[in-house]
Design a protein around this motif. Structure first.
Motif, short mmCIF file in Angstrom:
data_model
loop_
_atom_site.label_atom_id
_atom_site.label_comp_id
_atom_site.label_asym_id
_atom_site.label_seq_id
_atom_site.Cartn_x
_atom_site.Cartn_y
_atom_site.Cartn_z
N GLU A 5 5.34 11.50 11.86
CA GLU A 5 4.98 12.91 11.90
C GLU A 5 4.73 13.45 10.48
OE1 GLU A 5 8.04 14.95 13.95
OE2 GLU A 5 7.64 13.97 15.88
N SER A 6 4.38 12.56 9.58
CA SER A 6 4.15 12.95 8.19
C SER A 6 2.90 13.81 8.07
CB SER A 6 4.02 11.70 7.32
OG SER A 6 3.68 12.06 5.98
N ASP A 7 2.95 14.76 7.14
CA ASP A 7 1.79 15.60 6.86
C ASP A 7 0.67 14.83 6.18
OD1 ASP A 7 3.20 17.73 7.94
OD2 ASP A 7 4.00 18.37 5.99
N LEU A 8 1.00 13.64 5.69
CA LEU A 8 -0.03 12.83 5.02
C LEU A 8 -1.02 12.24 6.01
CD1 LEU A 8 2.26 10.93 2.48
CD2 LEU A 8 0.79 12.89 2.01
N LEU A 9 -0.65 12.18 7.29
CA LEU A 9 -1.52 11.62 8.31
C LEU A 9 -2.12 12.75 9.14
CD1 LEU A 9 0.72 8.64 9.52
CD2 LEU A 9 -1.23 8.55 7.95
N GLN A 10 -3.43 12.81 9.17
CA GLN A 10 -4.11 13.80 9.98
C GLN A 10 -4.19 13.34 11.43
OE1 GLN A 10 -7.87 14.85 8.24
NE2 GLN A 10 -7.07 14.87 6.15
N ILE A 48 0.85 -1.19 0.00
CA ILE A 48 0.00 0.00 0.00
C ILE A 48 0.89 1.24 0.00
CG2 ILE A 48 -1.81 1.27 1.19
CD1 ILE A 48 -2.69 -1.35 2.45
N VAL A 49 0.65 2.12 -0.96
CA VAL A 49 1.40 3.37 -1.07
C VAL A 49 0.44 4.52 -0.80
CG1 VAL A 49 2.75 4.87 -2.58
CG2 VAL A 49 3.00 2.38 -2.74
N LEU A 50 0.76 5.33 0.20
CA LEU A 50 -0.06 6.49 0.56
C LEU A 50 0.66 7.77 0.18
CD1 LEU A 50 -2.42 7.92 1.99
CD2 LEU A 50 -1.17 7.64 4.15
N GLY A 51 0.04 8.54 -0.67
CA GLY A 51 0.57 9.83 -1.07
C GLY A 51 -0.45 10.92 -0.84
N LYS A 52 -0.19 12.09 -1.37
CA LYS A 52 -1.12 13.21 -1.22
C LYS A 52 -2.33 12.98 -2.12
CE LYS A 52 -1.44 18.23 -1.38
NZ LYS A 52 -0.75 19.51 -1.71
N ASN A 53 -3.46 12.69 -1.48
CA ASN A 53 -4.75 12.49 -2.16
C ASN A 53 -4.77 11.24 -3.04
OD1 ASN A 53 -5.80 14.82 -1.00
ND2 ASN A 53 -5.14 16.10 -2.72
N PHE A 54 -3.91 10.28 -2.80
CA PHE A 54 -3.99 9.03 -3.55
C PHE A 54 -3.48 7.87 -2.71
CE2 PHE A 54 0.33 10.42 -4.59
CZ PHE A 54 1.05 9.24 -4.48
N VAL A 55 -4.02 6.70 -3.00
CA VAL A 55 -3.59 5.43 -2.40
C VAL A 55 -3.46 4.42 -3.52
CG1 VAL A 55 -4.19 3.53 -0.86
CG2 VAL A 55 -4.65 5.88 -0.16
#
Length: 365
Positions: A253-258, A142-149
């Protein structure tokens, strides 16, 4: 000579599956595995936001490149892995070369990495094969990026993400109004929840085996104990690292995780900790079953030895009497009497019966 012995042992003891042991421990991290290219690749894309969702099937990975900057959350699910496809989509979406190698790897340990503003996690989906009683695994990346998985699966025939697809089709659902990080959480949560289904089936096998050992333990029971222990090794090896993987999301502490999504990963962490505890309990049960089997064998042996000892004791008087009257002396009491034979035979029966009465009175059997 050794190979011939193993060959014959397979026919004598068909329940001892040594091939399964090789499959479990065949992974060697120093040797680069060669993955077979998938003959068919299925690509499904889900573009959604709070107002709408669009789902469509694509023929080439290049058609997914427009999903990166479409102001929607995109879930790209790829069933079947080809090296060229993984390389092309990874380059376009900014997935590092090391993560690309992990996606194409075989037998990789579950892990979580954060490289170039992309979160990557790899874990194994577990299935239970009812035909051979084995735990089978499928690697999921699973790859999580800005507004995409982007999710990569090996086997298109088995998929546990249908629940997510159904929720995406529901207006104002939690998935629709949340970000891509919540979608990533939902996928990991489904995989972890499916572990419990596999453990439940293994638990049923353990209960059946326990009843079998108590009723009639034999060599087949020992073989099943050995097979179940191997499957628990598969469970332990695939599930234990998932705890560290989820913990990586909690510490990230990634910005991708709220911040509001962190509590959901905490819930997954609690589930995987509980699952690992259950695996340890199952392992203890298997060791207990092995001890129960050995006690059953020893008890059966003691019963056999006890019966043999009693029979030997009961036949001892007859042997003594027959030996006395069989001695080569001219003068032996009762030898020349008419009732001598019946007296000797009577003693041979009366004395063992008296011994049986004494044994039962003392509680020896």
């Amino acid at each position: 000579m050794i190979s011939e012995t193993k060959k014959y042992l397979q026919f004598i003891f068909p329940f001892f599956n040594t091939k399964r042991t090789k499959e479990i421990f065949r992974v060697n991290p120093t040797v680069l595995p060669v993955r077979e290219e998938a003959t068919e690749v299925e690509i499904y894309v889900y573009d959604y936001n709070a107002e709408e969702v669009k789902e469509y099937e694509l023929d080439k990975v290049e058609e997914t490149f427009t999903c990166r900057d479409n102001n929607k959350i995109s879930w790209i699910n790829i069933d079947g892995l080809r090296k060229t496809d993984v390389e092309n989509i990874s380059k376009h979406f900014g997935v590092h070369l090391l993560l690309m190698e992990d996606i194409l790897s075989i037998g990789q340990r579950p892990k979580m990495d954060e490289i170039d503003n992309v979160l990557f996690c790899l874990l194994n989906m577990l299935y239970f094969n009812d035909l051979n009683g084995a735990v089978e695994s499928e690697q999921i990346s699973i790859v999580l990026g800005k507004n995409f998985v982007i999710s990569f699966q090996e086997d298109k025939s088995r998929d546990v993400f249908n629940q997510i697809r159904d929720k995406l089709r529901i207006a104002n659902s939690k998935l629709r109004i949340s970000g891509a990080d919540y979608l990533c959480y939902a996928m990991i949560d489904l995989v972890v929840d499916h572990y419990y289904i596999v453990m439940e089936k293994l638990g049923e096998r353990i209960e059946q085996l326990e009843e079998e050992i108590i009723r009639y333990g034999n060599s087949r029971s020992l073989a099943r104990i050995n097979n179940l222990r191997k499957e628990l090794i598969v469970l332990k090896r695939n599930m234990a690292p998932v705890r560290d993987m989820v913990n990586g999301f909690l510490r990230s502490e990634s910005d991708l995780l709220q911040d509001r999504t962190t509590k959901y990963f905490k819930d997954v962490y609690d589930h995987i900790v509980q699952a690992n505890d259950l695996v340890e309990n199952y392992r203890d049960m298997i060791m207990t079953l092995q001890d129960l089997y050995m006690n059953k064998v020893n008890l059966r042996l003691n019963e056999v030895m006890k019966v043999m000892a009693i029979v030997t004791c009961l036949l001892a008087p007859a042997a003594v009497i027959g030996g006395v009257f069989g001695m080569n002396f001219e003068v032996i009491p009762l030898t020349h009497q008419q009732d001598g034979f019946f007296i000797a035979v009577g003693l041979m029966f009366i004395i063992p019966l008296w011994m049986v009465w004494i044994f039962k009175k003392r509680g020896w059997f």
